[in-house]
Design a protein around this motif. Sequence first.
Motif, PDB file in Angstrom:
ATOM      1  N   THR A 140       0.835  -1.204   0.000  1.00  0.00           N
ATOM      2  CA  THR A 140       0.000   0.000   0.000  1.00  0.00           C
ATOM      3  C   THR A 140       0.867   1.251   0.000  1.00  0.00           C
ATOM      4  OG1 THR A 140      -1.782  -1.107   1.195  1.00  0.00           O
ATOM      5  CG2 THR A 140      -1.750   1.303   1.285  1.00  0.00           C
ATOM      6  N   TRP A 184       0.298   5.293   0.689  1.00  0.00           N
ATOM      7  CA  TRP A 184      -0.621   6.339   1.158  1.00  0.00           C
ATOM      8  C   TRP A 184      -0.133   7.674   0.618  1.00  0.00           C
ATOM      9  CZ3 TRP A 184      -0.545  10.874   3.911  1.00  0.00           C
ATOM     10  CH2 TRP A 184      -1.781  11.356   4.342  1.00  0.00           C
ATOM     11  N   ASN A 201      -2.076  -1.200  -3.789  1.00  0.00           N
ATOM     12  CA  ASN A 201      -3.140  -0.374  -3.230  1.00  0.00           C
ATOM     13  C   ASN A 201      -2.653   1.059  -3.088  1.00  0.00           C
ATOM     14  OD1 ASN A 201      -5.152  -2.580  -2.391  1.00  0.00           O
ATOM     15  ND2 ASN A 201      -3.254  -3.254  -1.404  1.00  0.00           N
ATOM     16  N   VAL A 241      -3.918   4.705  -1.519  1.00  0.00           N
ATOM     17  CA  VAL A 241      -4.902   5.350  -0.653  1.00  0.00           C
ATOM     18  C   VAL A 241      -4.599   6.837  -0.590  1.00  0.00           C
ATOM     19  CG1 VAL A 241      -5.908   5.443   1.659  1.00  0.00           C
ATOM     20  CG2 VAL A 241      -5.120   3.248   0.721  1.00  0.00           C
ATOM     21  N   GLY A 259      -6.162  -1.772  -5.830  1.00  0.00           N
ATOM     22  CA  GLY A 259      -7.062  -1.137  -4.879  1.00  0.00           C
ATOM     23  C   GLY A 259      -6.844   0.361  -4.864  1.00  0.00           C
ATOM     24  N   THR A 286      -8.390   4.100  -3.192  1.00  0.00           N
ATOM     25  CA  THR A 286      -9.258   4.631  -2.148  1.00  0.00           C
ATOM     26  C   THR A 286      -9.094   6.148  -2.044  1.00  0.00           C
ATOM     27  OG1 THR A 286      -9.026   2.567  -0.886  1.00  0.00           O
ATOM     28  CG2 THR A 286      -9.865   4.482   0.304  1.00  0.00           C
ATOM     29  N   THR A 287     -10.203   6.846  -2.018  1.00  0.00           N
ATOM     30  CA  THR A 287     -10.291   8.299  -1.782  1.00  0.00           C
ATOM     31  C   THR A 287      -9.247   9.109  -2.542  1.00  0.00           C
ATOM     32  OG1 THR A 287      -9.007   8.053   0.288  1.00  0.00           O
ATOM     33  CG2 THR A 287     -11.421   8.070   0.452  1.00  0.00           C
ATOM     34  N   ASP A 323     -12.872   2.538  -3.843  1.00  0.00           N
ATOM     35  CA  ASP A 323     -13.662   2.983  -2.698  1.00  0.00           C
ATOM     36  C   ASP A 323     -13.506   4.499  -2.549  1.00  0.00           C
ATOM     37  OD1 ASP A 323     -14.993   3.394  -0.322  1.00  0.00           O
ATOM     38  OD2 ASP A 323     -13.843   1.941   0.825  1.00  0.00           O
ATOM     39  N   VAL A 383     -13.618   6.746  -4.912  1.00  0.00           N
ATOM     40  CA  VAL A 383     -12.740   7.217  -5.996  1.00  0.00           C
ATOM     41  C   VAL A 383     -13.554   8.015  -7.002  1.00  0.00           C
ATOM     42  CG1 VAL A 383     -11.273   6.467  -7.918  1.00  0.00           C
ATOM     43  CG2 VAL A 383     -11.129   5.320  -5.695  1.00  0.00           C
ATOM     44  N   TYR A 403     -17.349   1.243  -4.467  1.00  0.00           N
ATOM     45  CA  TYR A 403     -18.105   1.718  -3.316  1.00  0.00           C
ATOM     46  C   TYR A 403     -18.094   3.247  -3.319  1.00  0.00           C
ATOM     47  CZ  TYR A 403     -17.210  -3.034  -1.593  1.00  0.00           C
ATOM     48  OH  TYR A 403     -17.115  -4.403  -1.456  1.00  0.00           O
ATOM     49  N   SER A 445     -18.283   5.704  -5.233  1.00  0.00           N
ATOM     50  CA  SER A 445     -17.353   6.377  -6.137  1.00  0.00           C
ATOM     51  C   SER A 445     -18.116   7.287  -7.103  1.00  0.00           C
ATOM     52  CB  SER A 445     -16.513   5.344  -6.891  1.00  0.00           C
ATOM     53  OG  SER A 445     -15.654   4.657  -6.001  1.00  0.00           O
TER      54      SER A 445
END
Length: 599
Positions: free
Chosen positions: A324, A326, A344, A346, A373, A375-376, A401, A403, A427, A429
């Motif tokens: 991941t 971030w 991933n 994030v 993955g 996210t945001t 999620d 996105v 989710y 998005s």
Amino acid sequence: MKPLIPWLSLLLVACKGDVESPPMLTITPTALDFGTAPVGGEAALDLVLANAGDGQIDVLSVQLTDGDPDIFDLDRDGSLALGDALSLIVTVTFTPEKEQVYLGLVQVRYDDIDGGGSATVSLTGEGSASEADNDADGYRVVDGDCDDNNASVNPGADEVCDGRDNDCSGAPGGDETDADGDSWLVCEGDCDDGDKSVYPDAKEICDDKDSDCDGVETDRDDADEDGWSICDGDCDDGDARARPGGVEVCDGADNDCDGGEDNIDADNDGHSVCSDAGDCDDNDRRAYPVVVDASASGEEDGTDTKPYNTLDEGLANLDGTCRTVWLAAGSYAVSLTVDGEEINLVGEGVDEVTLTTTAGSRHFEVTGGGLLGLTTLTLSGASAGTDGGSIRLVDSEAILDGVRLTGNSSATDGGGISATSSTLTLYASELLNNVAADDGGGISALSATVIDSGSVFLGNTGVRGGALVADSSTVTLSDSSFSQNTATDKGGGVAIIASSGFLIERGEFTLNTAVNGGGGLSFTNVAASSGSALRNSVIQDNNGGLVGGGLSVEGTQGRFEVVNNTFVANQASGQGAGIYVALGASGELEILSNLIFRA
């Protein structure tokens, strides 16, 4: 005070005698004594310069050579050439600024037939108490006003707590003292004027004193009733979660009073489980998310306090467990192939983090069983010549999620995302203003599985499926919103083709447009299994073009249900403003408990 504008009198007197005598300058008087004048007032006296003889005297200068020109002002007018028996009057104005004695000296320089010379005149004056009332409080300095620039200070004023001698008695009130220099007067509530650490609103410290002068000594109090007072080491006596010996948890409090909030890092890998980036395994120093901040500088190791500066650095340093990165607020360029591995990303927030790419490129291509993955964060500005403007999935999986995909395009299918033999899960998005030159302005799915919960599809454009086209795919849409999407063929919002199973529930389909059918949704040759349904949705203000303003069903094989939906104000130029149905030979369609309203 600025002196008043003085005035000048010039008096020329001509006399003619019978017997000529040489020119002779006389100055009267030889000294000027103004006596006393009030501060701010003025007094004026004249010097007379006269030619007491015959011939001419030239006065070269009359000037103040000693003294303050703001106090003594000389004014003259007219010719300085004095003929027979002529005179010149020079007015000297005295304007005192203080109650004191002022001295000055005037020098007169002249020229005559004997070569000329100079003479001096001494000036004396004394300033007395002002007779003005500058602050309009009814009292002048001469009346005893000790501050004529403050209307609250005069002999008739009441003494108040401000540290001033309000009544001009010669001193402030007895309780208007600040002996300890803490900027608080006794009359303002300083309960100990001999201790500068004690005054109203002072912080209570562990000294067994009433530091804040509230009448209560609270050094040993336990306000939050956690068993600890401030003087016992409680770092926040207003929060029972914070106390010495407490266990640190992710709650925004310094639970153990070690000076740090939410600083949980059991494996000391530099990643707190409470930080925005988190730590996927706080018992394994080798497992952690990599932190990237575009604004970072200096030493870098990918931790919370020393993040990398670029996404490339973050990707190059992924661990084997978290996998991941971030991303802190900023813009990051990426064009990445994920082949058979997990990655991933994030973001700090969908409005804070944007992923861009180079012209003619997509952001991600995922193949060979890879997993992506996101996210945001936001993906924007991608443009691909093949399927999948921003993301292309082939035999792989992606989970999005929170996105946002906006302004991406494809020269073929899937302006935002193309999924082939893959699983795509979304989710909450947003797919906004994406364009496909062929099918699926937002998403194109072929032999794929698409699952969405709570996403928004707005302003996307494609040939079939302005927002979403699913061909030979399984589709599950829950609480999704499709609005203002456009299909130049069928399915302004959604086009489902040859699907073996689908479930669309609690959806909103509004203001979508198609040319050849299905303004909101189009189902074509669907071989649906039992349980496939469109239910509990609102289909409103859509335009299907030729047929099916809200929904068109054509050539369907198999069985599915259209149940408990509301169709409002949908339009078609041909048949079925609300619903158009043309089933195949073996198709079954159950339309039950729907509400259909005209435009």
